[in-house]
Design an enzyme around this catalytic site. Structure first.
Site, mmCIF file in Angstrom:
data_model
loop_
_atom_site.group_PDB
_atom_site.id
_atom_site.type_symbol
_atom_site.label_atom_id
_atom_site.label_comp_id
_atom_site.label_asym_id
_atom_site.label_seq_id
_atom_site.Cartn_x
_atom_site.Cartn_y
_atom_site.Cartn_z
ATOM 1 C CE1 TYR A 25 0.542 -8.126 -6.230
ATOM 2 C CE2 TYR A 25 2.160 -9.852 -5.811
ATOM 3 C CZ TYR A 25 1.582 -8.642 -5.463
ATOM 4 O OH TYR A 25 2.032 -7.955 -4.372
ATOM 5 C CG ASN A 77 0.841 -1.550 -9.905
ATOM 6 O OD1 ASN A 77 1.296 -1.244 -8.789
ATOM 7 N ND2 ASN A 77 0.329 -2.737 -10.164
ATOM 8 C CG HIS A 83 3.196 0.211 0.072
ATOM 9 N ND1 HIS A 83 1.852 0.512 0.065
ATOM 10 C CD2 HIS A 83 3.321 -0.896 -0.720
ATOM 11 C CE1 HIS A 83 1.198 -0.373 -0.681
ATOM 12 N NE2 HIS A 83 2.063 -1.228 -1.174
ATOM 13 C CG ASP A 90 8.443 14.814 -3.705
ATOM 14 O OD1 ASP A 90 7.379 14.936 -3.069
ATOM 15 O OD2 ASP A 90 9.571 14.917 -3.174
ATOM 16 C CG HIS A 103 -2.188 -0.803 -5.937
ATOM 17 N ND1 HIS A 103 -0.808 -0.793 -5.935
ATOM 18 C CD2 HIS A 103 -2.575 0.430 -5.535
ATOM 19 C CE1 HIS A 103 -0.383 0.391 -5.540
ATOM 20 N NE2 HIS A 103 -1.436 1.148 -5.291
HETATM 21 C C1 DQA Z 1 0.848 -4.059 -5.993
HETATM 22 C C2 DQA Z 1 0.603 -4.025 -4.483
HETATM 23 C C3 DQA Z 1 1.853 -3.594 -3.744
HETATM 24 O O1 DQA Z 1 1.594 -3.600 -2.340
HETATM 25 C C4 DQA Z 1 2.987 -4.562 -4.025
HETATM 26 O O2 DQA Z 1 4.171 -4.122 -3.394
HETATM 27 C C5 DQA Z 1 3.198 -4.829 -5.466
HETATM 28 C C6 DQA Z 1 2.043 -4.917 -6.350
HETATM 29 C C7 DQA Z 1 -0.364 -4.608 -6.756
HETATM 30 O O3 DQA Z 1 -0.436 -4.397 -7.968
HETATM 31 O O4 DQA Z 1 -1.207 -5.276 -6.166
HETATM 32 O O5 DQA Z 1 4.313 -5.047 -5.902
HETATM 33 O O6 DQA Z 1 1.077 -2.730 -6.419
#
Ligand code: DQA
Length: 154
Positions: A25, A77, A83, A90, A103
């Site tokens: 990240y 985000n 997921h 909704d 993301h």
């Molecule tokens: C995320 C990707 C998601 O799969 C993950 O659960 C995150 C961060 C991203 O910014 O890459 O918490 O949304």
């Protein structure tokens, strides 16, 4: 003339950016990202609200609040709730404004469970895998979707 209001919302664990799995990240903290987004939003002529929560119900409420505050657009985000959460889906589906799903990483290139995405078909557009730059691109894209021309725009 007043600038269109855009809400940038973050879901669970994004408050830990900077120290949370930086190899995935990056090293920019959520507070630093807030400052960057404030600058980028101003440059493209948008008013910004920037918020994060770890709770699923809280995220649903922040999405409702964006609608109640007459936001012109949403950049979301939803992190892990992307997921799993029918409730977040909704809330997004109920919006009548453009929504950009964002993301930092590319979930499709990671564990198989991240390929389930409950938001993809209820959002306007998506940006993934570009790290913090994705937020700059999302704000620029939102300005284009809203027909805004800021000082820094061609
Ligand atoms: C995320 C990707 C998601 O799969 C993950 O659960 C995150 C961060 C991203 O910014 O890459 O918490 O949304």
């Amino acid at each position: 003339m007043s600038r269109p209001l855009v809400h940038v919302l973050g879901g669970p664990n994004l408050g830990r950016l900077g120290t949370r799995q930086p190899e995935i990240y990056g090293r920019t903290s959520w507070a630093e990202l807030a400052e960057l987004c404030a600058r980028w939003a101003a440059a493209v002529g948008l008013e910004l609200v920037f918020e994060q929560t770890d709770g699923e119900g809280d995220l649903v409420q922040l999405i409702h609040r964006a609608a109640d505050r007459q936001a012109a657009g949403l950049i979301l985000n939803a992190a892990g709730y992307t997921h799993t959460s029918v409730a977040v889906r909704d809330a997004v589906a109920a919006l009548a404004i453009p929504v950009i799903e964002l993301h930092l990483s590319n979930p499709d290139a990671r564990e198989p469970f991240r390929r389930q995405n409950l938001l993809a078909d209820v959002v306007t557009a998506g940006i993934r895998g570009l790290g913090v730059s994705g937020y700059r691109l999302a704000l620029e894209g939102m300005a284009d979707l809203l027909g805004v021309r800021g000082d820094a725009r061609a």
